[in-house]
Design an enzyme around this catalytic site. Structure first.
Site, PDB file in Angstrom:
ATOM      1  N   GLY A  10      54.403  -9.647  56.897  1.00 26.05           N
ATOM      2  CA  GLY A  10      54.478 -11.062  56.044  1.00 26.05           C
ATOM      3  C   GLY A  10      55.605 -11.220  55.173  1.00 26.05           C
ATOM      4  O   GLY A  10      55.875 -10.046  54.463  1.00 26.05           O
ATOM      5  N   GLU A 103      52.301  -1.832  54.332  1.00 26.54           N
ATOM      6  CA  GLU A 103      51.602  -0.591  54.833  1.00 26.54           C
ATOM      7  C   GLU A 103      51.861  -0.291  56.284  1.00 26.54           C
ATOM      8  O   GLU A 103      52.430   0.910  56.731  1.00 26.54           O
ATOM      9  CB  GLU A 103      50.229  -0.599  54.424  1.00 26.54           C
ATOM     10  CG  GLU A 103      49.348   0.739  54.754  1.00 26.54           C
ATOM     11  CD  GLU A 103      48.957   0.966  55.998  1.00 26.54           C
ATOM     12  OE1 GLU A 103      48.897   2.029  56.674  1.00 26.54           O
ATOM     13  OE2 GLU A 103      48.550  -0.199  56.769  1.00 26.54           O
ATOM     14  N   THR A 125      54.716  -6.368  49.513  1.00 29.71           N
ATOM     15  CA  THR A 125      53.610  -7.208  49.844  1.00 29.71           C
ATOM     16  C   THR A 125      52.961  -7.918  48.563  1.00 29.71           C
ATOM     17  O   THR A 125      52.879  -7.197  47.703  1.00 29.71           O
ATOM     18  CB  THR A 125      52.464  -6.253  50.431  1.00 29.71           C
ATOM     19  OG1 THR A 125      51.304  -7.026  50.535  1.00 29.71           O
ATOM     20  CG2 THR A 125      51.913  -5.106  49.984  1.00 29.71           C
ATOM     21  N   ASP A 127      50.082  -8.296  48.507  1.00 36.11           N
ATOM     22  CA  ASP A 127      48.613  -7.762  47.963  1.00 36.11           C
ATOM     23  C   ASP A 127      48.515  -6.536  47.063  1.00 36.11           C
ATOM     24  O   ASP A 127      47.524  -6.163  46.684  1.00 36.11           O
ATOM     25  CB  ASP A 127      48.071  -7.408  49.671  1.00 36.11           C
ATOM     26  CG  ASP A 127      47.842  -8.177  50.578  1.00 36.11           C
ATOM     27  OD1 ASP A 127      48.110  -9.324  49.964  1.00 36.11           O
ATOM     28  OD2 ASP A 127      47.502  -8.233  51.624  1.00 36.11           O
ATOM     29  N   MET A 169      44.475 -14.496  48.489  1.00 33.72           N
ATOM     30  CA  MET A 169      44.986 -13.460  49.814  1.00 33.72           C
ATOM     31  C   MET A 169      44.420 -12.117  49.212  1.00 33.72           C
ATOM     32  O   MET A 169      44.423 -11.786  47.894  1.00 33.72           O
ATOM     33  CB  MET A 169      46.409 -13.439  50.001  1.00 33.72           C
ATOM     34  CG  MET A 169      46.740 -14.578  50.982  1.00 33.72           C
ATOM     35  SD  MET A 169      48.263 -14.486  51.790  1.00 33.72           S
ATOM     36  CE  MET A 169      48.344 -15.764  53.129  1.00 33.72           C
ATOM     37  N   GLY A 170      44.399 -11.107  50.149  1.00 37.51           N
ATOM     38  CA  GLY A 170      43.879  -9.755  49.872  1.00 37.51           C
ATOM     39  C   GLY A 170      42.927  -9.444  51.092  1.00 37.51           C
ATOM     40  O   GLY A 170      41.658  -9.571  50.961  1.00 37.51           O
ATOM     41  N   GLU A 222      40.158 -13.160  50.267  1.00 36.19           N
ATOM     42  CA  GLU A 222      39.866 -13.413  51.620  1.00 36.19           C
ATOM     43  C   GLU A 222      39.154 -12.341  52.195  1.00 36.19           C
ATOM     44  O   GLU A 222      38.385 -12.614  53.269  1.00 36.19           O
ATOM     45  CB  GLU A 222      41.071 -13.650  52.335  1.00 36.19           C
ATOM     46  CG  GLU A 222      42.147 -12.508  52.528  1.00 36.19           C
ATOM     47  CD  GLU A 222      43.401 -12.887  53.041  1.00 36.19           C
ATOM     48  OE1 GLU A 222      43.542 -14.017  53.774  1.00 36.19           O
ATOM     49  OE2 GLU A 222      44.583 -12.232  52.945  1.00 36.19           O
ATOM     50  N   ARG A 266      32.930 -26.861  45.592  1.00 32.53           N
ATOM     51  CA  ARG A 266      33.909 -26.995  46.169  1.00 32.53           C
ATOM     52  C   ARG A 266      34.942 -25.931  46.561  1.00 32.53           C
ATOM     53  O   ARG A 266      34.778 -25.084  45.693  1.00 32.53           O
ATOM     54  CB  ARG A 266      34.803 -28.205  45.601  1.00 32.53           C
ATOM     55  CG  ARG A 266      34.192 -29.562  45.545  1.00 32.53           C
ATOM     56  CD  ARG A 266      34.248 -30.193  46.922  1.00 32.53           C
ATOM     57  NE  ARG A 266      33.693 -31.586  46.618  1.00 32.53           N
ATOM     58  CZ  ARG A 266      32.798 -32.197  46.719  1.00 32.53           C
ATOM     59  NH1 ARG A 266      31.590 -31.282  46.984  1.00 32.53           N
ATOM     60  NH2 ARG A 266      32.357 -33.347  46.710  1.00 32.53           N
ATOM     61  N   HIS A 272      49.211 -19.673  52.108  1.00 30.28           N
ATOM     62  CA  HIS A 272      50.579 -19.322  51.965  1.00 30.28           C
ATOM     63  C   HIS A 272      51.438 -19.771  50.745  1.00 30.28           C
ATOM     64  O   HIS A 272      52.585 -19.021  50.712  1.00 30.28           O
ATOM     65  CB  HIS A 272      51.298 -19.391  53.258  1.00 30.28           C
ATOM     66  CG  HIS A 272      50.688 -18.584  54.615  1.00 30.28           C
ATOM     67  ND1 HIS A 272      49.566 -19.153  55.079  1.00 30.28           N
ATOM     68  CD2 HIS A 272      51.026 -17.474  55.017  1.00 30.28           C
ATOM     69  CE1 HIS A 272      49.260 -17.995  55.963  1.00 30.28           C
ATOM     70  NE2 HIS A 272      50.074 -17.107  55.939  1.00 30.28           N
TER      71      HIS A 272
END
Ligand code: F6P
Length: 344
Positions: A10, A103, A125, A127, A169-170, A222, A266, A272
């Protein structure tokens, strides 16, 4: 010296800053040259490449994405893959490859080193889950983007007295959720490392909203998971690279909160947006230091290492030591400055 470079996995803000620094040091300090392979290993397997020199890299420092493209294609996914990589080394008279990846890509680089292909890894990354480096570039940018979004969500949540669930993200780790949650003053932060109890979450929110008018921001990574047997999360299967397809935890969580508390809830999935756009100043500096260090490692024949950040120094770590596991969040930080604010 002639180096092949590729960006794999990514994308992440700062990739171009690494490429630029690598090219500058290889060309200007060592009189060498750099070949950029397009779309990660696909470019090596299909001999799709371009020469990267200082002129080609002008102006790319602040640009997100990667000028040579990326993909998740790995040589080991095809039977003749490693042979094609070896042939590419010969065809282009390469000393070796600089692999800028996370990784999975660094594990692949470690396997190639074991198979006799010289590689140096540069951790990448948003992350921030690569071991052997305290930080990966792109992470600071992602945290800044998430924090800005949370700031905006506060005001609309307050106006409606709502709970806002923000999914960041994660996949396996909660570094982005934790940092952005702390910086954004989230009501609670849910991370993959600590399975959550939906009843505890709902009860804390119900108490917080009782009587007074309040807004609540719940930041969820996520990959966060409920305690086994407490909440059903849809299984979206795996993608063609064997990665679990994520997405949906925030909606499941929001529905469960609304059901249990009656508070309007909500969902915002930042997706992204977190990986797009220009890197922060911090990430530009880190990426530049890592790109320059990769060039120096190649010049001194230090193949089989990853360059990383430790105690504000760039160090070389054996690739074999940094792969096949992930760096979790600092649980002490989570317990000290995220947990105490749990819905208070
Ligand atoms: O590994 C980085 C990452 O941004 C993860 O946080 C996320 O799960 C994944 O990539 C998404 O990747 P893509 O949608 O590009 O396949």
């Amino acid at each position: 010296m002639r180096i092949g470079v590729l960006t794999s996995g990514g994308d992440c803000p700062g990739l171009n800053a690494v490429i630029r620094a690598l090219v500058r040091v290889v060309e200007r300090t060592h009189g060498g040259s750099v070949v950029g392979f397009r779309n990660a290993w696909q470019g090596v397997l299909e001999d799709d490449w371009e020469v990267l020199d200082v002129a080609r890299c002008r102006g790319i420092l602040p640009r997100g994405g990667t000028i040579i493209g990326t993909s998740r294609i790995q040589p080991y996914s095809r039977p003749d893959g490693v042979d094609l990589v070896r042939r590419s080394v010969q065809r282009h008279s390469l000393d070796g490859f600089v692999v800028i990846g996370g990784e999975g890509s660094l594990s692949c680089a470690a396997d190639l080193v074991a198979d006799g292909v010289p590689c140096i890894g540069v951790p990448k990354t948003i992350d921030n889950d690569v071991v052997g480096t305290e930080l990966t570039f792109g992470f600071d940018t992602a945290v800044s983007i998430c924090t800005a979004a949370i700031d905006r969500l506060h005001t609309t949540a307050e106006a409606h007295d709502r709970v806002m669930v923000v999914e960041v993200m994660g996949r396996h780790v909660g570094h982005i959720a934790l940092r952005a949650g702390i910086a954004g003053g989230a009501t609670m932060v849910l991370v993959p490392e600590v399975p959550f109890d939906i009843d505890e979450v709902a009860e804390a929110l119900r108490r917080r909203h009782a009587g007074l008018s309040f807004a609540s921001i719940v930041v969820v990574a996520e990959g966060a998971e409920p305690l086994p047997g407490t909440l059903e999360v849809p299984d979206h299967g795996v993608d063609e690279f064997g990665h679990q397809r994520l997405g949906g935890i925030s909606q499941v969580l929001a529905d469960a909160i609304e059901d249990r508390t009656g508070i309007e809830t909500r969902v915002t999935i930042l997706g992204h947006v977190q990986r797009g756009g220009s890197p922060t100043a911090f990430d530009r500096v880190l990426a530049t230091r890592l790109g320059a260090a990769a060039a120096e490692a190649a010049a001194s024949g230090s193949w089989g290492v990853m360059v990383g950040l430790q105690a504000d120094r760039i160090v070389e770590v054996p690739l074999g030591e940094v792969t096949k596991r992930r760096k979790p969040i600092d649980l002490e930080l989570y317990e000290r400055v995220a947990r105490p604010f749990f819905a208070s």
